[in-house]
Design a protein around this motif. Structure first.
Motif, PDB file in Angstrom:
ATOM      1  N   ILE A 263      -5.148   4.569 -16.668  1.00  0.00           N
ATOM      2  CA  ILE A 263      -3.734   4.086 -15.766  1.00  0.00           C
ATOM      3  C   ILE A 263      -3.294   5.699 -15.322  1.00  0.00           C
ATOM      4  O   ILE A 263      -3.640   6.811 -15.136  1.00  0.00           O
ATOM      5  N   LEU A 264      -2.920   5.831 -14.105  1.00  0.00           N
ATOM      6  CA  LEU A 264      -1.907   6.734 -13.403  1.00  0.00           C
ATOM      7  C   LEU A 264      -0.250   6.196 -13.368  1.00  0.00           C
ATOM      8  O   LEU A 264       0.073   5.874 -13.029  1.00  0.00           O
ATOM      9  N   ALA A 265      -0.137   8.147 -14.056  1.00  0.00           N
ATOM     10  CA  ALA A 265       1.158   6.807 -12.852  1.00  0.00           C
ATOM     11  C   ALA A 265       2.095   8.865 -11.838  1.00  0.00           C
ATOM     12  O   ALA A 265       1.911   9.645 -12.760  1.00  0.00           O
ATOM     13  N   ARG A 266       3.104   7.795 -11.692  1.00  0.00           N
ATOM     14  CA  ARG A 266       3.937   9.718 -11.252  1.00  0.00           C
ATOM     15  C   ARG A 266       5.452   9.229 -11.410  1.00  0.00           C
ATOM     16  O   ARG A 266       5.865   7.352 -11.174  1.00  0.00           O
TER      17      ARG A 266
ATOM     18  N   GLY B  27      11.570   5.599 -14.273  1.00  0.00           N
ATOM     19  CA  GLY B  27      11.742   6.969 -13.177  1.00  0.00           C
ATOM     20  C   GLY B  27       9.931   6.643 -12.892  1.00  0.00           C
ATOM     21  O   GLY B  27       9.936   8.283 -12.525  1.00  0.00           O
ATOM     22  N   VAL B  28       9.702   6.271 -13.318  1.00  0.00           N
ATOM     23  CA  VAL B  28       7.932   6.234 -13.325  1.00  0.00           C
ATOM     24  C   VAL B  28       6.989   5.349 -12.684  1.00  0.00           C
ATOM     25  O   VAL B  28       7.576   4.326 -13.298  1.00  0.00           O
ATOM     26  N   ASP B  29       6.503   5.768 -11.926  1.00  0.00           N
ATOM     27  CA  ASP B  29       5.632   4.575 -10.632  1.00  0.00           C
ATOM     28  C   ASP B  29       3.965   4.682 -12.466  1.00  0.00           C
ATOM     29  O   ASP B  29       3.736   5.172 -11.686  1.00  0.00           O
ATOM     30  N   MET B  30       3.269   3.204 -12.370  1.00  0.00           N
ATOM     31  CA  MET B  30       1.923   3.097 -12.960  1.00  0.00           C
ATOM     32  C   MET B  30       1.036   2.156 -12.367  1.00  0.00           C
ATOM     33  O   MET B  30       1.908   1.255 -11.437  1.00  0.00           O
ATOM     34  N   VAL B  31      -0.251   2.622 -12.265  1.00  0.00           N
ATOM     35  CA  VAL B  31      -0.739   1.844 -11.593  1.00  0.00           C
ATOM     36  C   VAL B  31      -2.129   1.894 -13.141  1.00  0.00           C
ATOM     37  O   VAL B  31      -2.847   2.315 -13.500  1.00  0.00           O
ATOM     38  N   PHE B  32      -2.371   0.094 -13.126  1.00  0.00           N
ATOM     39  CA  PHE B  32      -3.497  -0.047 -13.809  1.00  0.00           C
ATOM     40  C   PHE B  32      -4.369  -0.538 -13.396  1.00  0.00           C
ATOM     41  O   PHE B  32      -4.380  -1.136 -12.204  1.00  0.00           O
TER      42      PHE B  32
ATOM     43  N   ALA C 153       1.071  -1.546  -0.098  1.00  0.00           N
ATOM     44  CA  ALA C 153       0.208  -0.045   0.244  1.00  0.00           C
ATOM     45  C   ALA C 153       0.667   1.440  -0.152  1.00  0.00           C
ATOM     46  O   ALA C 153       0.544   2.079  -0.220  1.00  0.00           O
ATOM     47  N   ALA C 154       2.141   1.018   0.852  1.00  0.00           N
ATOM     48  CA  ALA C 154       2.860   2.358   0.477  1.00  0.00           C
ATOM     49  C   ALA C 154       3.596   2.619   0.174  1.00  0.00           C
ATOM     50  O   ALA C 154       3.577   3.972  -1.038  1.00  0.00           O
ATOM     51  N   ASP C 155       3.595   1.268  -1.773  1.00  0.00           N
ATOM     52  CA  ASP C 155       4.001   1.981  -3.114  1.00  0.00           C
ATOM     53  C   ASP C 155       2.272   2.457  -3.993  1.00  0.00           C
ATOM     54  O   ASP C 155       3.016   3.016  -4.804  1.00  0.00           O
ATOM     55  N   PHE C 156       1.649   1.943  -3.158  1.00  0.00           N
ATOM     56  CA  PHE C 156      -0.087   2.644  -4.692  1.00  0.00           C
ATOM     57  C   PHE C 156       0.032   3.799  -3.809  1.00  0.00           C
ATOM     58  O   PHE C 156      -0.329   4.993  -4.635  1.00  0.00           O
ATOM     59  N   LYS C 157       0.419   4.434  -2.565  1.00  0.00           N
ATOM     60  CA  LYS C 157      -0.400   5.396  -2.285  1.00  0.00           C
ATOM     61  C   LYS C 157       0.242   6.598  -2.844  1.00  0.00           C
ATOM     62  O   LYS C 157      -0.738   7.648  -3.336  1.00  0.00           O
TER      63      LYS C 157
END
Length: 164
Positions: free
Chosen positions: A52-55, A99-104, A31-35
């Protein structure tokens, strides 16, 4: 006469050498990675059937998290199928997203898509994320570079004096 036996390297050595692997370091696991991605995702690509969310992260590689809700994909077979498709597609394109974190995130109607249609739609959304990523990096680089700011001010001052 016995055939020649070829010895392969252990799988662990192949894993480290392969730049297209999808190991644990490339996954958002807790959860700490997703938050941070859910809280602040400047890069988004929305489709009727998924989001898709990315940061940007401080790492040299991209990471992927998957959220396949039972509400949208009732059967585990379907959830697993789309997880496999997303992971494989991400694995092949991960070098572009360093260099990007993505959530599908899945949405209603995803199970209606065939594998080829889904892959095509997913590739289009990856391209949208990549363009936004490039644009975001260029604009933030231009804003933070003091040399660019002073040059821009000099050019603006020269233009104003030339107009007088």
């Amino acid at each position: 006469m016995p055939a020649e036996i070829e010895f392969q390297q252990p799988a662990s050595l192949n894993h480290r050498q392969n730049k297209f692997c999808f190991g644990k370091s490339l996954r958002l696991l807790c959860a700490a990675d997703f938050k941070p991605v859910f809280d602040n995702a400047p890069l988004r690509a929305s489709h009727q059937n998924f989001l898709i969310l990315a940061r940007f992260n401080q790492l040299s590689h991209a990471r992927l998290g998957l959220v396949m809700a039972k509400k949208h994909l009732k059967h585990a077979v379907e959830r697993n199928r789309f997880k496999r498709l997303v992971r494989e597609n991400f694995r092949l394109q991960q070098q572009a997203f360093s260099g990007v974190d993505m959530v599908f995130l899945s949405r209603n109607g995803l199970e209606q898509l065939s594998n080829s249609d889904f892959t095509q739609q997913l590739n289009q959304q990856w391209q949208r994320i990549f363009k936004k990523m490039r644009h975001h990096r260029l604009t933030s680089q231009a804003q933070t570079s003091p040399a660019n700011n002073t040059k821009a001010k000099e050019v603006n001052a020269n233009v104003k004096t030339a107009d007088l």
